[in-house]
Design a protein around this motif. Structure first.
Motif: not given
Length: 238
Positions: A10, A36-37, A40, A43, A55
């Motif tokens: 990420s 964590s994000v 886009s 994702a 994760r």
């Protein structure tokens, strides 16, 4: 079939490594911390089933073994971020790399590329005001070098977010401790990491990389043909 794992997926360099891997048709597993994000694009790739995401915290040996199970290659793109926690570089760039190397050895995962930094190992450098980051990066490098794995260390110069540079600039590749400054876009760093996995000549080497418009655009193999192998030479700053 090869299965590529990317830790730190990420992060600003890590997500580009994942994206480049997917572009090349690779099967990729992204390893990120629990909070964590994902960008886009990643994702969406996960939603479409084109990307596996695991994760975990790197200090969980059991979770790390599970995350790397079945993988044949690993790009370590983890790195400490600026923080008031001055122990971060020790925890991430030294202990975190050590944990990943140990997991690879336990699983028989042989091919590892580590993203480090130009000037790794130098004491007298302004970046060391942030928790001795370059010192701990060198500790992580040495752990990988001594692991018995098929390793490559990539030391990029100053990292640029400007991806457009990647189509206009060529990469200067040297062995350890030959470069001290200049920058390179993260996109090119990601591409070199993938190239290193595909280039046997890159095994057992520390490669320093920067880029500029004046540098000819060549493959990593062509760059390596122009410099002698120094895989058995200990870098000056050790």
């Amino acid at each position: 079939m090869t299965q590529l794992a990317v830790s730190g997926a990420s992060g600003k360099t890590g997500w580009r490594v994942v994206e480049e891997g997917l572009k090349r048709g690779r099967s990729v597993r992204a390893i990120v911390r629990p909070a964590s994000v994902l960008p886009s694009a990643l994702a969406q790739a996960e939603q479409e089933g084109r990307l596996e995401v695991r994760r975990l915290e790197l200090d969980s040996a059991e979770a790390l073994l599970h995350a790397l199970q079945g993988c044949t290659e690993l790009v370590i793109a983890t790195g400490a971020r600026p923080s008031i926690n001055l122990a971060g570089p020790l925890q991430v760039d030294a202990w975190g790399v050590q944990a990943q190397v140990q997991a690879c050895r336990s699983l028989g995962l042989k091919r590892v590329v580590l993203v480090s930094s130009l000037c790794a190992g130098r004491w007298l450098h302004p970046l060391n005001l942030f928790g001795l980051i370059l010192v701990w990066k060198r500790v992580g490098e040495r752990c990988l070098e001594r692991s018995g794995l098929d390793w490559t260390v990539i030391r990029p110069g100053g990292l640029s977010e400007n991806d457009s540079r990647s189509t206009k600039e060529g990469v200067l590749v040297t062995d350890a401790d030959q470069q001290q400054s200049n920058s390179i876009p993260r996109r090119l760093v990601a591409q070199v990491c993938l190239d290193a996995l595909e280039q046997p000549q890159a095994c057992g080497r520390i490669l320093e990389i920067t880029s500029s418009p004046a540098q000819p655009q060549q493959t990593l193999g062509q760059c390596l043909d122009q410099i002698p192998s120094r895989s058995q030479i200990t870098p000056r700053f050790s």
